[in-house]
Design a protein around this motif. Structure first.
Motif, PDB file in Angstrom:
ATOM      1  N   UNK A 260       0.833  -1.210   0.000  1.00 27.74           N
ATOM      2  CA  UNK A 260       0.000   0.000   0.000  1.00 27.74           C
ATOM      3  C   UNK A 260       0.866   1.257   0.000  1.00 27.74           C
ATOM      4  N   UNK A 261       1.937   1.242   0.792  1.00 26.71           N
ATOM      5  CA  UNK A 261       2.806   2.423   0.860  1.00 26.71           C
ATOM      6  C   UNK A 261       3.518   2.662  -0.473  1.00 26.71           C
ATOM      7  N   UNK A 262       3.964   1.575  -1.115  1.00 26.73           N
ATOM      8  CA  UNK A 262       4.642   1.727  -2.411  1.00 26.73           C
ATOM      9  C   UNK A 262       3.705   2.360  -3.439  1.00 26.73           C
ATOM     10  N   UNK A 263       2.417   1.976  -3.377  1.00 23.39           N
ATOM     11  CA  UNK A 263       1.467   2.458  -4.383  1.00 23.39           C
ATOM     12  C   UNK A 263       0.630   3.637  -3.905  1.00 23.39           C
TER      13      UNK A 263
ATOM     14  N   UNK B  78      12.292   1.393  -1.441  1.00 21.25           N
ATOM     15  CA  UNK B  78      13.078   2.580  -1.084  1.00 21.25           C
ATOM     16  C   UNK B  78      13.757   2.389   0.276  1.00 21.25           C
ATOM     17  N   UNK B  79      14.951   2.958   0.400  1.00 19.88           N
ATOM     18  CA  UNK B  79      15.745   2.809   1.622  1.00 19.88           C
ATOM     19  C   UNK B  79      14.956   3.264   2.853  1.00 19.88           C
TER      20      UNK B  79
ATOM     21  N   UNK C 209      14.027   1.026   6.029  1.00 23.36           N
ATOM     22  CA  UNK C 209      14.507   1.430   7.350  1.00 23.36           C
ATOM     23  C   UNK C 209      13.355   1.549   8.338  1.00 23.36           C
ATOM     24  N   UNK C 210      12.290   2.210   7.895  1.00 26.29           N
ATOM     25  CA  UNK C 210      11.102   2.400   8.747  1.00 26.29           C
ATOM     26  C   UNK C 210      10.591   1.061   9.278  1.00 26.29           C
ATOM     27  N   UNK C 211      10.589   0.046   8.416  1.00 24.38           N
ATOM     28  CA  UNK C 211      10.046  -1.253   8.832  1.00 24.38           C
ATOM     29  C   UNK C 211      11.152  -2.234   9.260  1.00 24.38           C
TER      30      UNK C 211
ATOM     31  N   UNK D  35      12.977  10.895  -6.099  1.00 25.61           N
ATOM     32  CA  UNK D  35      13.192  11.784  -4.947  1.00 25.61           C
ATOM     33  C   UNK D  35      13.014  11.030  -3.635  1.00 25.61           C
ATOM     34  N   UNK D  36      12.119  10.043  -3.623  1.00 19.91           N
ATOM     35  CA  UNK D  36      11.930   9.220  -2.415  1.00 19.91           C
ATOM     36  C   UNK D  36      13.195   8.447  -2.041  1.00 19.91           C
TER      37      UNK D  36
END
Lengths: 243, 243
Positions: free
Chosen positions: A16-19, A214-215, A219-221, B102-103
């Motif tokens: 969901x976050x990617x999209x 994405x990095x 990192x967040x997860x 940019x992300x």
């Protein structure tokens, strides 16, 4: 920092976050890269000169879409794929992916022809159920899984072996009538984005694909993803059997 | 049967056929694979440990989109790309591709910062003008091309070196005011789908990318494409300098 095995909820959240508007990916992009990862993992596990005939089994959801993309790339990689796609999903994208494969002359077999196609296959790409799967197994995939479990051809599963629990792992299965369905034991697994909790003890050859996270999201997860080599879309993970 | 060099009209027709109802590809898919091809060609020509800093110059059209995709993959391939994208095209897809880059923390420089970014670059990815280009060169790309022509950093051009005629090839150039614009001579070229007539005598390192052309389309247009190796998205073409 060791690799994180993620559950069903987090797997869905990452997608969901990617999209999302901020993640900005389209499903066309992600499915293209995921399917390419699967095709690369198969090619690195089963060379075309020994395993040319690939039966690509596609489920009705996004994982079936990954399978359709993989079949197309496998054709370009000099394999001879055949597609089994008995319950086409409703998304317009799936129809286009199927058409793209058919434009390459890739045969699509129905359930009547499945057993013959399985007998002729050198390897099976299992793209039936993904991380949204909940038992029981619905027809015709109950008989399909039982046939795959008894097949001599090695299986390469996408993300989670079809029928395994995304979190529970290898488990006894039944169909909608409460009848037993055999459990498959794939020789190879290609996890997408991050491996799922249910494959923590999986002991076969294990690839990670989906080189697009994405990095900051990793990192967040706390995914602690390994470095991919060169320009590859897959990286081999240490097998639990070797830990 | 030798490789066919195609003109502007056929290049456009092939794109149209791929994205027609029967071809069934979305631009998201094709741009993803094209951009990945460009990133792979760069990685196979200029290793990250010697050419980490890549200045990705993007034009306003689809080729700029390929550049944005390539920048993202280059980041994942351990390069440090910087994007120069002074005239963002209007398509929603371009906005999303820029956002995706940019992300990842990829810097985007404006025209004021371009000269400094070029000085710091180990290699330049030229994704400014594609097969739809017609002279004269409009600002700010006139000064950009002149700067690139004088830069010490090697250039890798996408499809057709920016400013070259798609059919006429290397040619004298002017801007909208009739002033001379320098012609670039890229060290490396990555042709997409099929090489264009204008690069028939191109003597540098030459890659072909876009491993998605259906066999029947290649046959219909007598493209006589070479076989791609393994799971690569690019194949090296014989350089005209070595023929």
């Amino acid at each position: 920092m060791s690799l994180r095995y993620i559950g069903q909820k987090l797997a869905q959240q990452i997608d969901d976050e990617l999209m999302s508007a901020s993640g900005a990916f389209s499903i066309d992009q992600l499915m293209e890269l995921a399917g390419l990862s699967c095709a690369q993992a198969l090619a690195k596990s089963f060379p075309a000169h020994t395993h040319r005939r690939v039966l690509v089994c596609c489920g009705p959801g996004n994982q079936g879409g990954d399978g359709l993309v993989a079949a197309r790339h496998l054709h370009h990689f000099a394999y001879a794929p055949t597609i089994y796609y008995p319950k086409p999903g409703g998304k317009e994208l799936y129809h286009r992916l199927l058409r793209q494969a058919q434009n390459l002359g890739i045969p699509v077999v129905d359930t009547d022809a499945f057993a013959g196609a399985l007998r002729d296959a050198d390897v099976v790409l299992d793209a039936i159920f993904g991380f949204s799967f909940h038992p029981p197994v619905r027809a015709p995939f109950d008989t399909v899984l039982s046939a795959l479990a008894q097949s001599a051809a090695p299986i390469i599963s996408v993300d989670i072996p079809s029928g395994w629990g995304v979190e529970a792992g290898r488990q006894p299965l039944t169909n909608s009538d409460g009848e037993e369905v055999a459990t498959i034991d794939p020789a190879v697994l290609v996890s997408l984005t991050a491996p799922k909790e249910g494959v923590r003890t999986y002991a076969g050859k294990h690839w990670l694909g989906g080189r697009f996270v994405p990095d900051n999201l990793a990192k967040k997860h706390e995914l602690n993803l390994p470095a991919y080599p060169g320009v590859d879309q897959v990286v081999e993970l240490p097998s639990a059997g070797k830990l």
